[in-house]
Design a protein around this motif. Structure first.
Motif, mmCIF file in Angstrom:
data_model
loop_
_atom_site.group_PDB
_atom_site.id
_atom_site.type_symbol
_atom_site.label_atom_id
_atom_site.label_comp_id
_atom_site.label_asym_id
_atom_site.label_seq_id
_atom_site.Cartn_x
_atom_site.Cartn_y
_atom_site.Cartn_z
ATOM 1 N N HIS A 292 0.839 -1.193 0.000
ATOM 2 C CA HIS A 292 0.000 0.000 0.000
ATOM 3 C C HIS A 292 0.877 1.248 0.000
ATOM 4 O O HIS A 292 2.026 1.219 0.439
ATOM 5 N N GLU A 293 0.304 2.327 -0.439
ATOM 6 C CA GLU A 293 1.048 3.567 -0.632
ATOM 7 C C GLU A 293 1.678 4.088 0.658
ATOM 8 O O GLU A 293 2.717 4.748 0.633
ATOM 9 N N ASP A 294 1.076 3.773 1.802
ATOM 10 C CA ASP A 294 1.565 4.309 3.076
ATOM 11 C C ASP A 294 2.419 3.312 3.850
ATOM 12 O O ASP A 294 2.675 3.505 5.039
ATOM 13 N N ALA A 295 2.895 2.262 3.205
ATOM 14 C CA ALA A 295 3.569 1.183 3.919
ATOM 15 C C ALA A 295 4.972 1.545 4.391
ATOM 16 O O ALA A 295 5.453 1.009 5.383
ATOM 17 N N GLY A 296 5.654 2.422 3.684
ATOM 18 C CA GLY A 296 7.041 2.693 4.025
ATOM 19 C C GLY A 296 7.951 1.617 3.446
ATOM 20 O O GLY A 296 7.502 0.719 2.729
ATOM 21 N N LEU A 379 -5.058 0.417 -3.670
ATOM 22 C CA LEU A 379 -5.276 -0.533 -2.584
ATOM 23 C C LEU A 379 -5.362 0.183 -1.237
ATOM 24 O O LEU A 379 -6.178 -0.182 -0.383
ATOM 25 N N LYS A 380 -4.521 1.199 -1.020
ATOM 26 C CA LYS A 380 -4.620 1.970 0.217
ATOM 27 C C LYS A 380 -5.985 2.645 0.324
ATOM 28 O O LYS A 380 -6.638 2.604 1.377
ATOM 29 N N SER A 381 -6.423 3.265 -0.759
ATOM 30 C CA SER A 381 -7.711 3.953 -0.748
ATOM 31 C C SER A 381 -8.849 2.979 -0.461
ATOM 32 O O SER A 381 -9.742 3.264 0.348
ATOM 33 N N ARG A 382 -8.802 1.823 -1.098
ATOM 34 C CA ARG A 382 -9.861 0.830 -0.882
ATOM 35 C C ARG A 382 -9.817 0.279 0.543
ATOM 36 O O ARG A 382 -10.865 0.056 1.161
ATOM 37 N N ARG A 383 -8.608 0.011 1.040
ATOM 38 C CA ARG A 383 -8.483 -0.470 2.419
ATOM 39 C C ARG A 383 -9.091 0.527 3.389
ATOM 40 O O ARG A 383 -9.843 0.161 4.307
ATOM 41 N N ASP A 384 -8.769 1.808 3.217
ATOM 42 C CA ASP A 384 -9.292 2.837 4.115
ATOM 43 C C ASP A 384 -10.812 2.939 4.012
ATOM 44 O O ASP A 384 -11.509 3.103 5.025
ATOM 45 N N THR A 385 -11.324 2.845 2.788
ATOM 46 C CA THR A 385 -12.778 2.910 2.597
ATOM 47 C C THR A 385 -13.466 1.743 3.292
ATOM 48 O O THR A 385 -14.462 1.933 4.007
ATOM 49 N N MET A 386 -12.929 0.540 3.113
ATOM 50 C CA MET A 386 -13.549 -0.629 3.729
ATOM 51 C C MET A 386 -13.414 -0.595 5.242
ATOM 52 O O MET A 386 -14.377 -0.903 5.973
ATOM 53 N N THR A 387 -12.250 -0.204 5.734
ATOM 54 C CA THR A 387 -12.038 -0.149 7.183
ATOM 55 C C THR A 387 -13.009 0.830 7.845
ATOM 56 O O THR A 387 -13.638 0.510 8.865
ATOM 57 N N ALA A 388 -13.141 2.014 7.274
ATOM 58 C CA ALA A 388 -14.044 3.015 7.846
ATOM 59 C C ALA A 388 -15.485 2.535 7.812
ATOM 60 O O ALA A 388 -16.237 2.705 8.789
ATOM 61 N N ALA A 389 -15.890 1.923 6.702
ATOM 62 C CA ALA A 389 -17.271 1.452 6.585
ATOM 63 C C ALA A 389 -17.557 0.318 7.569
ATOM 64 O O ALA A 389 -18.629 0.268 8.184
ATOM 65 N N SER A 452 -12.222 -9.197 0.866
ATOM 66 C CA SER A 452 -11.260 -8.619 -0.067
ATOM 67 C C SER A 452 -11.790 -7.310 -0.624
ATOM 68 O O SER A 452 -12.966 -7.199 -0.974
ATOM 69 N N PHE A 453 -10.893 -6.332 -0.739
ATOM 70 C CA PHE A 453 -11.273 -5.055 -1.349
ATOM 71 C C PHE A 453 -10.656 -4.878 -2.731
ATOM 72 O O PHE A 453 -10.780 -3.817 -3.336
ATOM 73 N N ALA A 454 -9.991 -5.910 -3.253
ATOM 74 C CA ALA A 454 -9.311 -5.783 -4.543
ATOM 75 C C ALA A 454 -10.156 -6.255 -5.716
ATOM 76 O O ALA A 454 -9.936 -5.821 -6.845
ATOM 77 N N GLY A 455 -11.104 -7.142 -5.475
ATOM 78 C CA GLY A 455 -11.845 -7.750 -6.578
ATOM 79 C C GLY A 455 -13.103 -7.017 -6.982
ATOM 80 O O GLY A 455 -13.806 -7.456 -7.895
ATOM 81 N N VAL A 456 -13.398 -5.893 -6.319
ATOM 82 C CA VAL A 456 -14.607 -5.126 -6.634
ATOM 83 C C VAL A 456 -14.243 -3.935 -7.511
ATOM 84 O O VAL A 456 -13.069 -3.611 -7.707
ATOM 85 N N ALA A 457 -15.283 -3.263 -8.011
ATOM 86 C CA ALA A 457 -15.056 -2.192 -8.986
ATOM 87 C C ALA A 457 -14.486 -0.927 -8.360
ATOM 88 O O ALA A 457 -13.764 -0.182 -9.012
ATOM 89 N N ALA A 463 -18.735 0.176 -0.348
ATOM 90 C CA ALA A 463 -19.752 0.706 0.560
ATOM 91 C C ALA A 463 -21.027 -0.116 0.506
ATOM 92 O O ALA A 463 -21.631 -0.419 1.541
ATOM 93 N N GLU A 464 -21.437 -0.499 -0.689
ATOM 94 C CA GLU A 464 -22.649 -1.302 -0.835
ATOM 95 C C GLU A 464 -22.459 -2.681 -0.206
ATOM 96 O O GLU A 464 -23.362 -3.215 0.456
ATOM 97 N N GLY A 465 -21.279 -3.279 -0.407
ATOM 98 C CA GLY A 465 -21.026 -4.592 0.167
ATOM 99 C C GLY A 465 -21.053 -4.578 1.683
ATOM 100 O O GLY A 465 -21.607 -5.488 2.315
ATOM 101 N N VAL A 466 -20.451 -3.547 2.291
ATOM 102 C CA VAL A 466 -20.466 -3.455 3.751
ATOM 103 C C VAL A 466 -21.883 -3.219 4.255
ATOM 104 O O VAL A 466 -22.291 -3.760 5.295
ATOM 105 N N HIS A 467 -22.653 -2.429 3.525
ATOM 106 C CA HIS A 467 -24.062 -2.231 3.890
ATOM 107 C C HIS A 467 -24.811 -3.559 3.907
ATOM 108 O O HIS A 467 -25.628 -3.821 4.809
ATOM 109 N N ARG A 468 -24.513 -4.421 2.942
ATOM 110 C CA ARG A 468 -25.158 -5.736 2.911
ATOM 111 C C ARG A 468 -24.666 -6.629 4.043
ATOM 112 O O ARG A 468 -25.432 -7.464 4.558
ATOM 113 N N LEU A 469 -23.402 -6.470 4.447
ATOM 114 C CA LEU A 469 -22.919 -7.207 5.606
ATOM 115 C C LEU A 469 -23.680 -6.806 6.856
ATOM 116 O O LEU A 469 -23.906 -7.637 7.754
#
Length: 478
Positions: A292-296, A379-389, A452-457, A463-469
């Motif tokens: 991820h972009e913030d990994a160092g 991947l960083k952006s998607r990880r952050d989006t999924m984590t927050a949701a 996984s947050f990599a296989g979605v569009a 956000a929709e997937g987490v809502h369904r969870l």
């Protein structure tokens, strides 16, 4: 997902009107179908290919597509029940049964039904794959002199050199074998390093595909628990002592499924413990190009710190590119390399040269570094989006570790929850997740799921997937 559904809809439409044409009659041209159904030429091509595969149409290059003559009556199916006896006849003599449960692997390979959010995927979404760069690399590779000839059995020297440079340390091209992806490399390694019936130490939890490989080879996986800093040295020492194992399989970087990174203080300990036990460490470095972009700065592979031939290293291009670019490398030093080479040659001869040439073209192009930077940011952006949701909408699911690489999160269900019931409820709600049970070689310490947050569009689908969870949680966990 949209392309797949369009193809399926066109196939249904064409099947419904096949009776309009006589046997051997010509169907409308591809251009006419594009205009009539308002789909892309690729969709038409794939739909016609599916009809041809089902024997409903026949394609004649330069002439068009025609309705196929009906196939003769299919002969009745024979009695295959005898196979149950034949396949189990030797089971009593097997120290470890070789019957394999592939469900943990298949759940990450199977495409979910249309409309279901794919949180169970194990590869990048097509929108994240370098499709244009791969297509250009394949076209250039096909024009290389000798591209369609027989390659060296160890793999193209230039490709082995490229992999070796990425590993660092004193690893050279002479230490490597080009393989058909990481799964093939792991299969070769386990077959080379342990005889049937032997124990093999594995992280707990760990990648189900590796557990399936071990069991298919008649090996006995023995779990070694890990924490957020990787495999625990004191438990590793105890496991070697108790079992006499001669192999440890581990993922020191962005471990699957936990995302853990082996702590600096533990890296030397793992190598020392294995060396004292006279054992090999199979290092599955599957996620190095999914940082991820913030990994160092990333720690080097274990093989870069290994001078005594303890580590058998596995790496691959597949995860960072496409499921179909199955090109990887095994790296090892000492007599074990000859055994790895022999098994690799017997199993597959060699990786097709056009694929190796295409891989070389891809990683040597300017587009390669741009692709990796783009994947790291996305991947960083998607990880952050999924984590927050997840934290906002489904706090019932514990998230003990947020990784800085890889493509998934590992969630723990509340104590006493039924994992299979939650997975089923999620699917009913329209989101597919990977159950946690297949990641454990023994009894799990609780219910888990991997998302996984990599296989979605993109972010909207996350956000929709987490809502369904949330819906699944309300059904099962309340």
């Amino acid at each position: 997902m949209q392309e797949r559904s369009s193809v399926a809809e066109l196939v249904r439409s064409l099947k419904a009107e096949l009776d309009r044409y006589p046997m051997g009659g010509k169907l409308p041209s591809s251009r006419a179908l594009v205009e009539r159904f308002r789909v892309s030429p690729v969709t038409v091509s794939r739909a016609l290919a599916q009809l041809a595969a089902e024997g409903l149409v026949v394609t004649r290059p330069g002439a068009g597509v025609y309705r196929a003559e009906p196939r003769p009556d299919v002969r009745p199916v024979g009695d295959t029940s005898w196979q149950e006896v034949a396949l189990s006849a030797d089971a009593a003599a097997e120290i470890v049964p070789r019957a394999v449960d592939a469900s943990g692997v298949l759940v990450t390979l199977a495409a979910p039904p249309p409309g279901v959010v794919e949180f169970n995927g194990g590869y990048l979404h097509p929108g994240l794959q370098p499709e244009s760069a791969m297509a250009a690399a394949l076209a250039r590779a096909g024009r290389r002199p000798g591209a369609w000839g027989r390659p060296p059995t160890d793999g193209l020297p230039e490709l082995r050199e490229w992999f070796a440079r990425g590993l660092g340390g004193s690893v050279t091209a002479a230490d490597g074998l080009v393989t058909a992806g990481g799964q093939s490399a792991l299969t070769t390694a386990l077959r080379a390093l342990a005889p049937p019936g032997a124990p093999v130490l594995v992280e707990s939890p760990t990648y189900p595909g590796m557990l399936a490989i071990a069991r298919a080879a008649g090996l006995r996986p023995v779990p070694v628990p890990l924490d957020t800093e990787g495999v625990r040295p004191e438990l590793l020492t105890a496991a070697f002592r108790a079992t006499g194992a001669r192999v440890l399989v581990c993922q020191p970087l962005f471990q699957n499924p936990t995302g853990a990174v082996l702590a600096p203080a533990r890296r030397g300990a793992v190598l020392r413990i294995a060396r004292e036990a006279g054992a090999f460490v199979v290092e599955d470095d599957f996620a190095r190009r999914l940082v991820h972009e913030d990994a160092g700065p990333l720690p080097p592979p274990l093989v870069a710190d290994d001078q005594d031939g303890v580590v058998v290293h596995v790496s691959s291009l597949t995860k960072a590119t496409s499921p179909s670019l199955r090109v990887g490398m095994l790296a090892a030093r000492g007599p074990v390399l000859e055994r790895l080479r022999a098994i690799h040659v017997v199993d597959s001869f060699f990786v097709p040269r056009p694929l190796q040439e295409a891989a070389l073209e891809l990683v040597g192009a300017p587009a390669w570094s741009r692709h990796l930077r783009g994947v790291a940011a996305e991947l960083k952006s998607r990880r952050d989006t999924m984590t927050a949701a997840l934290r906002l909408q489904v706090p019932d699911l514990a998230l003990p570790h947020i990784p800085s690489g890889g493509y998934h999160l590992w969630l723990r269900l509340p104590e006493g929850s039924e994992e299979s019931a939650f997975v089923a409820a999620a699917l009913r709600a329209g989101v597919a997740v990977a159950p946690g049970r297949p990641y454990f070689s023994a009894e799990p310490p609780g219910g888990h799921v991997r998302v996984s947050f990599a296989g979605v569009a993109g972010a909207a689908e996350i956000a929709e997937g987490v809502h369904r969870l949330r819906t699944a949680c309300d059904e099962v966990l309340r």
